[in-house]
Design an enzyme around this catalytic site. Structure first.
Site, PDB file in Angstrom:
ATOM      1  N   GLY A   1      13.809  17.745  26.913  1.00 56.16           N
ATOM      2  CA  GLY A   1      14.732  16.971  26.101  1.00 56.16           C
ATOM      3  C   GLY A   1      14.018  16.090  25.091  1.00 56.16           C
ATOM      4  O   GLY A   1      14.668  15.371  24.331  1.00 56.16           O
TER       5      GLY A   1
ATOM      6  N   ASP B   1       9.196  16.188  31.800  1.00 51.37           N
ATOM      7  CA  ASP B   1       9.020  14.827  32.310  1.00 51.37           C
ATOM      8  C   ASP B   1       9.652  14.648  33.683  1.00 51.37           C
ATOM      9  O   ASP B   1      10.843  14.891  33.880  1.00 51.37           O
ATOM     10  CB  ASP B   1       9.597  13.822  31.313  1.00 51.37           C
ATOM     11  CG  ASP B   1       8.907  13.915  29.964  1.00 51.37           C
ATOM     12  OD1 ASP B   1       7.672  13.791  29.929  1.00 51.37           O
ATOM     13  OD2 ASP B   1       9.597  14.145  28.948  1.00 51.37           O
TER      14      ASP B   1
ATOM     15  N   ASP C   1      14.515  17.670  37.135  1.00 52.46           N
ATOM     16  CA  ASP C   1      14.776  16.491  37.963  1.00 52.46           C
ATOM     17  C   ASP C   1      16.078  15.797  37.607  1.00 52.46           C
ATOM     18  O   ASP C   1      16.602  15.020  38.409  1.00 52.46           O
ATOM     19  CB  ASP C   1      13.626  15.488  37.807  1.00 52.46           C
ATOM     20  CG  ASP C   1      13.608  14.866  36.414  1.00 52.46           C
ATOM     21  OD1 ASP C   1      13.907  13.662  36.293  1.00 52.46           O
ATOM     22  OD2 ASP C   1      13.318  15.584  35.448  1.00 52.46           O
TER      23      ASP C   1
ATOM     24  N   ASP D   1      11.799  21.864  33.149  1.00 54.60           N
ATOM     25  CA  ASP D   1      11.782  20.630  32.377  1.00 54.60           C
ATOM     26  C   ASP D   1      10.350  20.085  32.445  1.00 54.60           C
ATOM     27  O   ASP D   1       9.550  20.537  33.273  1.00 54.60           O
ATOM     28  CB  ASP D   1      12.781  19.654  33.005  1.00 54.60           C
ATOM     29  CG  ASP D   1      12.616  18.232  32.529  1.00 54.60           C
ATOM     30  OD1 ASP D   1      12.676  18.017  31.309  1.00 54.60           O
ATOM     31  OD2 ASP D   1      12.411  17.340  33.386  1.00 54.60           O
TER      32      ASP D   1
END
Length: 238
Positions: free
Chosen positions: A139, A72, A193, A70
């Site tokens: 995302g 961020d 995360d 991922d």
């Protein structure tokens, strides 16, 4: 008393808006107590902690594989970009996350000011020394000008860099928006995360490993890292 009730109602409404704005796939109850970096920074929760060396040891006999991260709060501390976008596009709510103008602007260079996380640099180095191919799956909604790919390539030292997979704002047949990219690239380990990162990995039938969110992140509410019994990388909040 009326003022107090109104104030409380407003606070609850704001929390619900924040939750719905940042929510991804369906929420799943935790199977055990996890860690919230804002309330338990001692990292003493009875969860499955792992180090980078332990991850390396666990895959030493496996051939080179595809792995993904991922973006961020996993490979980059990018809260500043989102704080800026909220103040500019919707200071009173989280509707900026559904505003294409925000994504066009943020993906076109704001990550020059995002701090790369050392844990991501170290993990990527370990994987690339094995010959693994690194993918980034986010995302975020795609913008008109993708500068994220080049910035992450430089900041994280990614070799054979592939275009970032922007999975937000798309229709998916899966429960979690990152699952299709995980499957498409035949990823075997996904790092992230958020709860959605771990649940997307499980939906795809692969190993999901949690990276701790930085304690000063504005991506709230904080997840319970380790709450699904997943591995959590020690000292990975920075």
């Amino acid at each position: 008393m009326k003022l107090t009730i109104k104030t409380a109602a407003a606070a609850i409404l704001a929390s619900l808006i924040a939750l719905s704005a940042q929510a991804g796939g369906p929420k799943v109850p935790y199977s055990q107590k996890g860690i919230d970096m804002r309330t338990n920074e001692a990292q003493q929760a009875p969860i499955h902690w792992v180090s980078i060396d332990q991850i390396k040891e666990s895959i030493k006999d496996l051939p080179p594989m595809a792995i993904s991260f991922d973006i961020d709060d996993t490979v980059a501390a990018s809260s500043g970009c989102f704080h800026y976008g909220k103040q500019k596009y919707s200071p009173n709510d989280y509707s900026y996350l559904k505003n294409q103008d925000f994504w066009d602007e943020i993906n076109a260079g704001c990550d020059k000011y995002s701090l790369p996380k050392q844990v991501a640099i170290d993990l990527i180095k370990m994987h690339q020394e094995r010959g693994d191919q690194v993918y980034l799956i986010t995302g975020r909604t795609a913008g008109k000008d993708d500068q994220v790919t080049a910035i992450m390539e430089k900041n994280l030292g990614i070799k054979n860099m592939q275009p970032v997979n922007f999975m937000g704002g798309k229709e998916h047949s899966t429960k979690y928006d990152k699952t299709p990219a995980i499957i498409q690239h035949k990823v075997q380990i996904h790092y992230g995360d958020s709860d959605d990162d771990i649940l997307a990995a499980r939906e795809a039938g692969i190993r999901g490993i949690r990276i701790l969110r930085a304690a000063n992140s504005n991506y709230t509410p904080f997840p319970q890292a380790g709450g699904y019994g997943e591995e959590v990388v020690i000292n990975s909040s920075y």
